[in-house]
Write a protein that holds these residues in place. Structure first.
Motif, PDB file in Angstrom:
ATOM      1  N   TYR A  86      65.295  63.875  34.673  1.00  0.00           N
ATOM      2  CA  TYR A  86      65.596  64.102  36.080  1.00  0.00           C
ATOM      3  C   TYR A  86      67.101  64.299  36.267  1.00  0.00           C
ATOM      4  CZ  TYR A  86      66.770  59.094  36.092  1.00  0.00           C
ATOM      5  OH  TYR A  86      67.313  57.869  35.812  1.00  0.00           O
ATOM      6  N   THR A  87      67.448  64.898  37.387  1.00  0.00           N
ATOM      7  CA  THR A  87      68.832  65.126  37.779  1.00  0.00           C
ATOM      8  C   THR A  87      69.153  64.221  38.957  1.00  0.00           C
ATOM      9  OG1 THR A  87      68.738  67.429  37.057  1.00  0.00           O
ATOM     10  CG2 THR A  87      70.471  66.850  38.633  1.00  0.00           C
ATOM     11  N   GLN A  88      70.322  63.593  38.907  1.00  0.00           N
ATOM     12  CA  GLN A  88      70.712  62.643  39.956  1.00  0.00           C
ATOM     13  C   GLN A  88      72.156  62.902  40.372  1.00  0.00           C
ATOM     14  OE1 GLN A  88      69.709  58.307  39.703  1.00  0.00           O
ATOM     15  NE2 GLN A  88      71.906  58.049  39.509  1.00  0.00           N
ATOM     16  N   LYS A 124      77.738  55.022  53.805  1.00  0.00           N
ATOM     17  CA  LYS A 124      76.585  54.504  53.070  1.00  0.00           C
ATOM     18  C   LYS A 124      75.503  55.567  52.924  1.00  0.00           C
ATOM     19  CE  LYS A 124      73.166  50.774  53.080  1.00  0.00           C
ATOM     20  NZ  LYS A 124      72.661  49.570  53.793  1.00  0.00           N
ATOM     21  N   ILE A 125      75.194  56.277  53.997  1.00  0.00           N
ATOM     22  CA  ILE A 125      74.155  57.307  53.957  1.00  0.00           C
ATOM     23  C   ILE A 125      74.580  58.456  53.060  1.00  0.00           C
ATOM     24  CG2 ILE A 125      72.901  59.017  55.328  1.00  0.00           C
ATOM     25  CD1 ILE A 125      73.029  57.021  57.667  1.00  0.00           C
ATOM     26  N   ARG A 126      75.838  58.858  53.172  1.00  0.00           N
ATOM     27  CA  ARG A 126      76.325  59.984  52.375  1.00  0.00           C
ATOM     28  C   ARG A 126      76.358  59.680  50.881  1.00  0.00           C
ATOM     29  NH1 ARG A 126      81.326  61.346  56.492  1.00  0.00           N
ATOM     30  NH2 ARG A 126      80.209  62.827  57.830  1.00  0.00           N
ATOM     31  N   ARG A 127      76.416  58.401  50.522  1.00  0.00           N
ATOM     32  CA  ARG A 127      76.471  58.045  49.106  1.00  0.00           C
ATOM     33  C   ARG A 127      75.088  57.824  48.500  1.00  0.00           C
ATOM     34  NH1 ARG A 127      81.250  56.183  46.817  1.00  0.00           N
ATOM     35  NH2 ARG A 127      80.014  56.246  44.915  1.00  0.00           N
ATOM     36  N   GLN A 128      74.030  58.011  49.261  1.00  0.00           N
ATOM     37  CA  GLN A 128      72.689  57.837  48.711  1.00  0.00           C
ATOM     38  C   GLN A 128      72.388  58.912  47.679  1.00  0.00           C
ATOM     39  OE1 GLN A 128      70.359  55.480  52.243  1.00  0.00           O
ATOM     40  NE2 GLN A 128      70.418  57.679  52.408  1.00  0.00           N
ATOM     41  N   LYS A 129      71.498  58.561  46.740  1.00  0.00           N
ATOM     42  CA  LYS A 129      71.225  59.411  45.584  1.00  0.00           C
ATOM     43  C   LYS A 129      70.163  60.461  45.887  1.00  0.00           C
ATOM     44  CE  LYS A 129      73.863  56.859  42.889  1.00  0.00           C
ATOM     45  NZ  LYS A 129      75.163  57.390  42.400  1.00  0.00           N
ATOM     46  N   VAL A 130      70.406  61.655  45.380  1.00  0.00           N
ATOM     47  CA  VAL A 130      69.395  62.708  45.337  1.00  0.00           C
ATOM     48  C   VAL A 130      68.863  62.739  43.908  1.00  0.00           C
ATOM     49  CG1 VAL A 130      68.956  65.181  45.514  1.00  0.00           C
ATOM     50  CG2 VAL A 130      70.550  64.068  47.109  1.00  0.00           C
ATOM     51  N   ILE A 131      67.556  62.570  43.746  1.00  0.00           N
ATOM     52  CA  ILE A 131      66.948  62.540  42.410  1.00  0.00           C
ATOM     53  C   ILE A 131      65.785  63.522  42.383  1.00  0.00           C
ATOM     54  CG2 ILE A 131      65.847  61.108  40.641  1.00  0.00           C
ATOM     55  CD1 ILE A 131      67.195  58.671  41.918  1.00  0.00           C
TER      56      ILE A 131
END
Length: 269
Positions: free
Chosen positions: A140-142, A14-21
């Motif tokens: 933005y980049t995600q 779950k944590i590893r799949r969080q989004k970087v935006i």
């Protein structure tokens, strides 16, 4: 430091799949480079930002948990020292973000604290970087944090996020060689070193560990390389996605879980 129970595979996934935006400007137009560990700390912190967050808050994480998320051996006694050094570097470093009519000097973090007895770390982003990380609606980049966690080269992480920001452009992404070196943070001057130490390892890791497939070509003038162009394709087939996740989890040292592994919600069996 007292031992603590390891996170479950479900928690890790779950944590590893969080989004970087990030704002595209912060991805495409910054000039100060970070080490591999510094990049991963920043990406992890960005992935913890809530979608509706309007102000920066102190973010707290555990050294053991951070190592677990990143696939780092948390039994290594140097981790505390290395993280402490990386956080100090992040506090001390600044970067120029190049806009159309101005250049803005920004810092990454304003404050940090480590509790020696518990291994808890508290970090707060610098207020000046808020327009590039909070309440982003356009430009933005995600990407998922997990696509950078297994990478071992600082050039891989940096090139991945740059190419990700251009992924919807249906034509090769061209960089003059000097601009490429500045954007990705390449210190080498000879083309053979740039190719062997930066470009080829980065392309290999991006293709193996991310949601992108990348190829590149060079442009010459006389006998000199003057530019490099990257072609980017998003991995869409189930087989490509499944193989990528297997490689990611192999690199991170954990077996993948069925039902949690593909980009589009499919399952790896």
């Amino acid at each position: 430091m007292p031992s603590k129970p390891r996170m479950s595979n479900t928690q890790l996934a779950k944590i590893r799949r969080q989004k970087v935006i990030k704002a595209n400007e912060l991805v495409q137009k910054r000039t100060h480079m970070l080490s591999l560990q510094e990049q991963k700390i920043i990406l992890f912190l960005i992935s913890q930002i809530k979608p509706d967050q309007k102000e920066f808050e102190y973010q707290e994480f555990d050294i053991v948990d951070f190592c677990e998320i990143c696939g780092i051996d948390h039994g290594n006694g140097k981790n505390y020292i290395n993280l402490r050094k990386a956080i100090k570097n992040l506090r001390d470093k600044s970067m120029w973000v190049i806009g159309e009519n101005s250049e803005t000097l920004l810092g990454w973090i304003s404050n940090a604290k480590i509790e020696k007895n518990t291994g808890k770390i508290e970090i707060r982003f610098d207020e000046e970087i808020k327009p590039f990380l909070l309440e982003l609606k356009t430009k933005y980049t995600q990407f998922d944090l997990i696509y950078t966690l297994g990478m071992k080269s600082k050039y891989s992480v940096r090139l991945y996020e740059i190419l990700k920001s251009y992924q919807n452009i249906n034509e090769p992404i061209r960089f003059g060689l000097d601009r490429f070196k500045e954007s990705v943070g390449v210190e080498y001057t000879r083309w053979q070193d740039i190719k062997r130490r930066a470009i080829e390892p980065a392309v290999k890791e991006i293709n193996k560990l991310s949601d992108l497939t990348v190829t590149y070509e060079t442009e010459t003038k006389g006998r000199s390389i003057i530019a490099v162009s990257f072609s980017v394709r998003i991995k869409r087939s189930f087989s490509e996605q499944a193989e990528t996740y297997r490689e990611i989890y192999k690199t991170l040292g954990h077996e993948p879980l069925s039902g949690q592994l593909t980009f589009d919600g499919g399952e790896v069996t």
